[in-house]
Design an enzyme around this catalytic site. Structure first.
Site, PDB file in Angstrom:
ATOM      1  N   SER A 142       8.476  -7.606  40.555  1.00 23.95           N
ATOM      2  CA  SER A 142       9.612  -8.368  40.055  1.00 23.95           C
ATOM      3  C   SER A 142      10.579  -8.744  41.170  1.00 23.95           C
ATOM      4  O   SER A 142      10.387  -8.410  42.340  1.00 23.95           O
ATOM      5  CB  SER A 142      10.372  -7.630  38.947  1.00 23.95           C
ATOM      6  OG  SER A 142      11.157  -6.585  39.485  1.00 23.95           O
ATOM      7  N   TYR A 182       8.723 -11.918  37.603  1.00 21.29           N
ATOM      8  CA  TYR A 182       9.675 -11.889  36.507  1.00 21.29           C
ATOM      9  C   TYR A 182      11.004 -11.350  37.022  1.00 21.29           C
ATOM     10  O   TYR A 182      11.065 -10.612  38.000  1.00 21.29           O
ATOM     11  CB  TYR A 182       9.164 -11.039  35.337  1.00 21.29           C
ATOM     12  CG  TYR A 182       8.939  -9.591  35.672  1.00 21.29           C
ATOM     13  CD1 TYR A 182       9.938  -8.646  35.438  1.00 21.29           C
ATOM     14  CD2 TYR A 182       7.735  -9.157  36.211  1.00 21.29           C
ATOM     15  CE1 TYR A 182       9.739  -7.307  35.743  1.00 21.29           C
ATOM     16  CE2 TYR A 182       7.526  -7.827  36.515  1.00 21.29           C
ATOM     17  CZ  TYR A 182       8.529  -6.902  36.283  1.00 21.29           C
ATOM     18  OH  TYR A 182       8.333  -5.593  36.583  1.00 21.29           O
TER      19      TYR A 182
END
EC number: 4.1.1.11
Length: 120
Positions: free
Chosen positions: A25, A58
């Site tokens: 991430s 993400y």
């Protein structure tokens, strides 16, 4: 017809850390995520202005107001601390989306909003 369109852009943000051991991430301060309308877990494209590398990952909620943007996991091999990046989020719509465009300084503070007009 649904079209994929730019929804949000954090331009010229600074990568302040990289953690290869983390699962993945990009950590973005909560205040920047709120201003850019990016949700925790939302898919983003991270494009390095410095190296030209690009990756999808993400967004992860970072500490409010800290100014730290951290690339996590294997992505830290491609984009490193000290690189300038653009973080892009996308939306699906049948109608044009007016994207949120935020220009950041070297401390990841917003210094300008909606800084350019894209020609149609």
């Amino acid at each position: 017809m649904l079209r994929v369109q730019l929804k949000s852009k954090l331009h010229r943000a600074m990568v302040t850390g990289a953690d290869i051991a983390y699962e993945g991430s990009i950590s973005i301060p909560a205040d920047l995520m709120r201003e850019a309308d990016i949700w925790p877990g939302e898919k983003v494209l991270v494009a390095s202005i410095t190296s030209g590398n690009r990756l999808e990952t993400y967004a992860q909620l970072g500490e409010e107001g800290c100014g730290r943007i951290t690339i996590n996991g294997g992505a830290a091999h491609r984009i490193k601390t000290g690189e300038r990046i653009t973080i892009l989020a996308w939306g699906l719509s049948e109608k044009p989306i007016e994207p949120i465009k935020l220009l950041c300084d070297e401390n990841n503070r917003i210094i300008k909003t909606s800084f350019s007009a894209d020609p149609i």
